[in-house]
Design an enzyme around this catalytic site. Structure first.
Site: not given
Length: 639
Positions: A336, A365, A383, A385, A387, A467, A513
């Site tokens: 992000c 991570r 990911q 991902d 946004h 979420k 997200h």
RNA sequence: GCCCUUGUAGCUCAGCUGGUAGAGCAAUUGAUUUGUAAUCAAUAGGUCCGCGGUUCGAGUCCGUGCGGGGGCACCA
């Protein structure tokens, strides 16, 4: 003169106080035989509990969920009894019922071995055969605490201490020599547990689930109301083991792990091909849904992570790197902040919104070593991902379209059984309440639009916004949390994102997200297990093998193979000096979807004989027809 | 990270109470030319996870480190 109302509405009247067994006997002899406990006015009670006033009563047997639970709970108690008989210095703690069975946590210096489990199991059998009777007593708190301290059961004493003063303390005696503090209810005697149980494993478990506390030893058992159910359960475990993605990944030559990088995948050609096919499929879907794909740096200066809040909150899980000039960088654990920086570059107008930016970003991570698990929990992953920057008024519409996209993709990949989990505002949070109202409302609307079942997790949302999590159920009924959609009222402001609104003033956008599968690595693991390695044809990294019956047909097989490639079907030709049976077995074990057999018949008629994975049937088809048909099937299922 | 358990050939695994390693499959070579789930034979293949210790001698015993597995805790 209690009147007893049964679930079917029938009423029984008794002269004086009455217990469950007598009620069951009154209804039928067979029910009395099966009765385990009962429900009195919505509360579960021992069968010998005496009812003195008018009540609604339901007799519970092994067929009810509560019945099976009380059997399992009984097994847990008898296990604790067996353990203390065999290993006298062991302290007992707690022993609840869980899915498929039970466990009991013990405090003992020496570890329990797998041989001990066998001994405990047979002692349990003996106790069950002895048919020890259960007796319930209500004790005074002080007496109970003193008693358990006196006999050296300090954990039990601690448990009693934490039970609210208003609650009754019940002690259950099993036979004359063993008792345990327990809320109940319990079976009237040990024989009712039956013999359909098995101790499955020992493991460590923290006292009260807190990693600062000492570690206890937990013995797990499974328990059922019949031998048949036990066998079915053990079979299910075996089946699950057979589809373990770590085993299949090795057999299918998809990936491996090694010591130099625990929790990171070494993708082999085939595994990587599967990975890339998934990405190309998602690219098309996202293009169609109006996303722009971007890519941001993997290493970013410490200052950005401080601004975003990650350094403070998640620093322990981040990899960092100090360069020779002594600057500190962090390897991104999330995409992000980088994405917001792309948004921040240049001036954005309200006309640009909603702006949807996707990124197949590889994140790192530092996960605790004990949590790593094949592809399902790794330290480096990609990911899927995105946004979405939008205005408050656009939240609802954007949430709906994200949800639709996720569900479409799940469906294409064979997952149709989806559950949603919705989490709303936590106590500690950022942002104005009216914006939270708006965000929560938007998410709920999006959920309702899907018509799917959803659970609400009150107060479980992220500190920056509510979420939805998307949980998919696989072919053998396991649930996997994959996709996520989060409304973020925090990060855009922290990182100084803004757009120029109609009125000419700068405003902070809302950011959504969203991840479709979360981690591609993890999703591939799930996919392998769901399909038992039999990946759908279009996704399969190696779709077909051409097998000549003998050397005489090598040339024809090579020709077929190169035609397949021209038509976009991934294929290899197997020219090894082995017979047909051998090759069929070999490639079937490697889960190749389609085997094409070429011999004299095929050469003469310009055909191929198709054998599909999982079937012993075969059909012949003209080569051209095959190419036409399967080149379409080899493409992603995008309509 | 914590508890238990485990690490031998590319893979799956033997190797008893210490006396410097074996099998099956895979690989290579040869024979065989095969019609729907393992043709036969020969050959080659190992720092027994790393480091340290005990011992005349360690795959085996002890310590330690690193992986793997099952749980617990963690999962932004």
């Amino acid at each position: 003169m209690p009147n007893i109302i049964l679930p079917d509405g029938n009423k029984l009247s008794f002269e004086k106080k009455i217990d469950g067994l007598k009620i069951a006997e009154k209804i039928s002899h067979s029910l009395a035989k099966q009765a385990l406990i009962m429900e009195v006015n919505g509360e579960l009670k021992d069968l010998n509990y005496e009812i003195r006033k008018d009540s609604k009563v339901r007799i519970i047997t092994p067929k009810n969920k509560e019945g099976l639970d009380v059997i399992r709970h009984g097994a847990a108690h008898i296990m604790a009894m067996a353990v203390q008989q065999l290993f006298p210095k062991t302290q007992v703690t707690i022993g609840p019922v869980i899915e498929n069975g039970f466990y009991y946590d013990f405090a003992r210096k020496e570890p329990f071995t797998s041989d001990d489990l066998i001994k405990i199991e047979s002692r349990m059998s003996e106790i069950i055969d002895q048919d020890v009777k259960t007796k319930r007593e209500v004790w005074d708190r002080v007496k109970a605490i003193d008693h358990f301290n006196e006999i050296g059961e300090k954990y039990k004493a601690e448990i009693i201490d934490s039970i609210p003063e208003t609650e009754e303390l019940s002690i259950y005696h099993h036979g004359d020599t063993w008792h345990d503090l327990c809320r109940g209810p319990h079976l009237s005697s040990s024989s009712k547990i039956g013999k359909a149980f098995k101790l499955t494993k020992v493991s460590g478990a923290y006292w009260r689930g807190n990693s600062n506390n000492e570690m206890l030893q937990r013995i797990y058992g499974t328990c059922w109301s019949s031998k048949k159910e036990l066998d079915e359960y053990l079979n299910r475990l075996e089946e699950a083991e057979k589809r373990d993605h770590r085993k299949l990944g090795k057999e299918m030559d998809l990936f491996h792990f090694r010591e130099e990088s625990p929790g990171s995948v070494f993708w082999h050609q085939k595994g990587w091909s599967l990975f890339q096919k998934l990405i190309s499929y998602m690219r098309i879907k996202q293009d169609n849904a109006g996303y722009y794909e971007i890519n941001t740096p993997e290493i970013l200066d410490r200052s950005l992570w401080e601004k975003s809040g990650h350094w403070d909150k998640f620093g322990d899980n981040m990899y960092t790197s100090t360069t020779p000039d002594e600057k500190v960088f962090a390897i991104k654990p999330m995409n992000c902040p980088g994405c917001v920086q792309v948004f921040n570059q240049g001036l954005k107008s309200y006309r640009d919104l909603p702006l949807k930016m996707s990124e197949f970003g590889k994140v790192h991570r530092y996960e605790p070593s004990g949590s790593l698990h094949g592809l399902l929990r790794v330290r480096a992953f990609t990911q899927d991902d995105a946004h979405i920057f939008c205005t408050e008024d656009q939240i609802t519409q954007e949430c709906i379209s994200v949800t639709n996209l996720i569900l479409e993709i799940y469906k294409d990949l064979g997952f149709e059984n989806i559950i949603l989990k919705y989490s709303d505002r936590p106590k500690v949070r950022v942002g104005e309440d009216y914006v939270w109202d708006k965000s929560e409302d938007a998410l709920i609307k999006a959920i309702k639009k899907t018509g799917l079942k959803y659970d609400i997790n009150k107060g479980e949302g992220a500190f920056y916004g509510p979420k939805i999590e998307f949980v998919l159920r696989d072919a053998i009924g396991r649930d996997w949390q994959c996709g996520t959609l989060q409304v973020d009222l925090n990060l855009p402001g922290r990182l100084g994102a803004s757009y120029v609104d109609k009125d000419g003033f700068k405003k902070v956008p809302v950011m959504l997200h969203r991840a479709l599968f979360g981690s591609l690595e993890r999703f591939i693991g799930i996919l392998i297990e769901n399909y038992s390695g039999k990946i759908p044809f279009w996704l399969s990294p190696l779709q077909s093998i051409v097998i000549p019956i003998s050397e005489d047909f090598d040339d024809y097989a090579k020709k077929v193979n190169s035609e397949l490639k021209k038509f976009g079907i991934t294929s290899e030709v197997d020219l090894k000096n082995h017979n047909l049976n051998y090759k069929i077995r070999d490639h079937s074990l490697k889960k190749i979807p389609i085997l094409l057999i070429c011999g004299k018949k095929e050469v003469d008629s310009n055909t191929v004989t198709i054998r599909k994975l999982g079937s012993t049937k075969h059909e012949s088809m003209e080569l051209n027809k095959f190419l036409q048909k399967y080149s379409i099937l080899s493409k992603p299922p995008i309509n």
